[in-house]
Design an enzyme around this catalytic site. Structure first.
Site, PDB file in Angstrom:
ATOM      1  N   CYS A 119       0.845  -1.194   0.000  1.00  0.00           N
ATOM      2  CA  CYS A 119       0.000   0.000   0.000  1.00  0.00           C
ATOM      3  C   CYS A 119       0.885   1.251   0.000  1.00  0.00           C
ATOM      4  CB  CYS A 119      -0.875  -0.025   1.244  1.00  0.00           C
ATOM      5  SG  CYS A 119      -1.861   1.453   1.518  1.00  0.00           S
ATOM      6  N   HIS A 266      -8.636  -3.446   2.622  1.00  0.00           N
ATOM      7  CA  HIS A 266      -7.519  -2.713   3.234  1.00  0.00           C
ATOM      8  C   HIS A 266      -7.710  -1.200   3.098  1.00  0.00           C
ATOM      9  CE1 HIS A 266      -3.153  -2.067   4.224  1.00  0.00           C
ATOM     10  NE2 HIS A 266      -3.387  -0.968   3.516  1.00  0.00           N
ATOM     11  N   GLU A 267      -7.956  -0.744   1.883  1.00  0.00           N
ATOM     12  CA  GLU A 267      -8.034   0.711   1.665  1.00  0.00           C
ATOM     13  C   GLU A 267      -9.256   1.317   2.359  1.00  0.00           C
ATOM     14  OE1 GLU A 267      -5.456   2.188   0.604  1.00  0.00           O
ATOM     15  OE2 GLU A 267      -4.427   0.398  -0.135  1.00  0.00           O
ATOM     16  N   HIS A 270      -8.388   2.377   5.743  1.00  0.00           N
ATOM     17  CA  HIS A 270      -7.819   3.735   5.822  1.00  0.00           C
ATOM     18  C   HIS A 270      -8.932   4.780   5.769  1.00  0.00           C
ATOM     19  CE1 HIS A 270      -3.722   2.440   5.680  1.00  0.00           C
ATOM     20  NE2 HIS A 270      -3.731   2.042   4.424  1.00  0.00           N
ATOM     21  N   HIS A 276      -1.654   1.430   9.387  1.00  0.00           N
ATOM     22  CA  HIS A 276      -1.184   0.071   9.147  1.00  0.00           C
ATOM     23  C   HIS A 276      -1.012  -0.706  10.446  1.00  0.00           C
ATOM     24  CE1 HIS A 276       0.267   1.212   4.901  1.00  0.00           C
ATOM     25  NE2 HIS A 276      -0.927   0.661   4.873  1.00  0.00           N
TER      26      HIS A 276
END
Ligand SMILES: *[C@@H]1O[C@H](CO)[C@@H](O)[C@H](O)[C@H]1NC(C)=O
Ligand SMILES: *[C@@H]1O[C@H](CO)[C@@H](O)[C@H](O)[C@H]1NC(C)=O
Ligand SMILES: [Zn+2]
Ligand SMILES: [Zn+2]
Length: 310
Positions: A119, A266-267, A270, A276
């Site tokens: 990432c 995952h994104e 954020h 992370h």
């Protein structure tokens, strides 16, 4: 005339090949695995330690700055080719973060971790107001946020507590095979947290915006072609999540290709305020190899619970 016709016939399959390549097949398959990875240069630094000089060392400094390990205020030193004290300290921090013996030496294990696709969001994100001394403190001691498990952005950036429903917009340039995986990724977060999500039409304003971009695409964080950085997203309440359109994306587990849903989960983490995690099994772990699917882990869910106090 006959010649022109032939050329035209010849061109059609060629054009088709070029377009069908986008997001699907690799042009130089099957043996180009890591040949042109933007992180490949790190392999030439294997064995380097403090005192070594090499033209690749300033590239390593840029890499460690990009991912939050090297103080960007030391820009004056960042362009030379010497493995200096600041670089050794950054390598040690990197090693601690990835549970590697913090020797400060670019050993085989450290290099193989650094070249992994990952990432684009830094592992250590410092507040805009942190002082030089703060940064030093972070560099020498254990990394406060990044070592144990999940992490947050500075000042615990998050959505207002009353805003638990977020709308998302998948930009029109998105390959059609990505829409399902993105929706399923939102469903994963919805079933594990207090958030709910709904998709809006692409011409409507949305809290979250997902799209595919390549190279320099105007947000100050250029993508790097195939390999290297795969995607990135911004902290709350910015809402932007970008896939690197130059990667080979698939829905599922395919050798040398990246799973759209895994990267979306995952994104979205954020977008919700998670940084992370150093837990390898967590979805918020910074790197992900090709051909791997991951789902939400208890570390990710606990991170959201702590961040939103729910
Ligand atoms: C690093 O420097 C040492 C001497 O301190 C030298 O022996 C070694 O070959 C150098 N390594 C690299 C990879 O340049
Ligand atoms: C930085 O400090 C200023 C003034 O003290 C403050 O107004 C601002 O909110 C701070 N920004 C961050 C990101 O902490
Ligand atoms: Zn990330
Ligand atoms: Zn972007």
């Amino acid at each position: 005339m006959a010649l022109k016709y032939f050329q035209l016939l010849f061109c059609i399959p060629l054009v088709f090949l070029v377009f069908s390549d986008i997001g699907h097949a690799t042009r130089h398959a099957p043996d180009d695995k890591n040949l042109h990875s933007p992180f490949e240069f790190i392999k030439h630094l294997e064995g380097c330690h403090k005192g070594n000089k090499s033209k690749e060392i300033h590239r390593l400094k840029n890499y460690l700055q990009k991912f939050g390990y090297l103080d960007d205020l030391d820009q004056g030193n960042a362009d030379d080719d010497t493995f200096d004290d600041a670089l050794e300290s950054a390598v040690k921090t990197y090693q601690s973060n990835f549970h590697i013996n913090p020797t400060g030496i670019l050993d085989v294990i450290t290099v193989s971790k650094m070249v992994e696709t990952r990432c684009g969001v830094p592992d250590i994100v410092r507040g805009a107001n942190s002082t030089r001394a703060d940064r030093r403190k972070h560099d020498s001691g254990p990394v406060i946020h990044a070592v144990a498990h999940y992490s947050f952005f500075p000042n615990r950036l998050r959505w207002p507590p009353t805003k638990t429903h977020l709308t998302y917009n998948i930009l029109p340039n998105t390959p059609s095979n990505a829409v399902g995986p993105v929706r399923r990724a939102f469903n994963q977060w919805a079933s594990a947290t207090h958030f709910t999500f709904s998709q809006v039409q692409s011409n409507q304003r949305a809290d979250l915006v997902i799209g595919f971009f390549r190279g320099n695409h105007g947000d100050g964080h250029s993508f790097d072609g195939r390999g290297g950085v795969l995607a990135h997203a911004f902290a709350p309440t910015n809402g932007r999540f970008h896939y690197d359109a130059d990667e080979r994306w698939v829905d599922g587990i395919v050798m040398r290709a990246f799973d759209l849903e895994t990267v979306a989960v995952h994104e979205i983490g954020h977008l919700l305020g998670l940084g992370h995690s150093s837990v390898r099994e967590a979805i918020m772990y910074p790197s992900i190899p090709a051909g791997v699917r991951k789902n939400l882990h208890e570390d990710d869910i606990e991170g959201i619970r702590v961040l939103y106090n729910v």
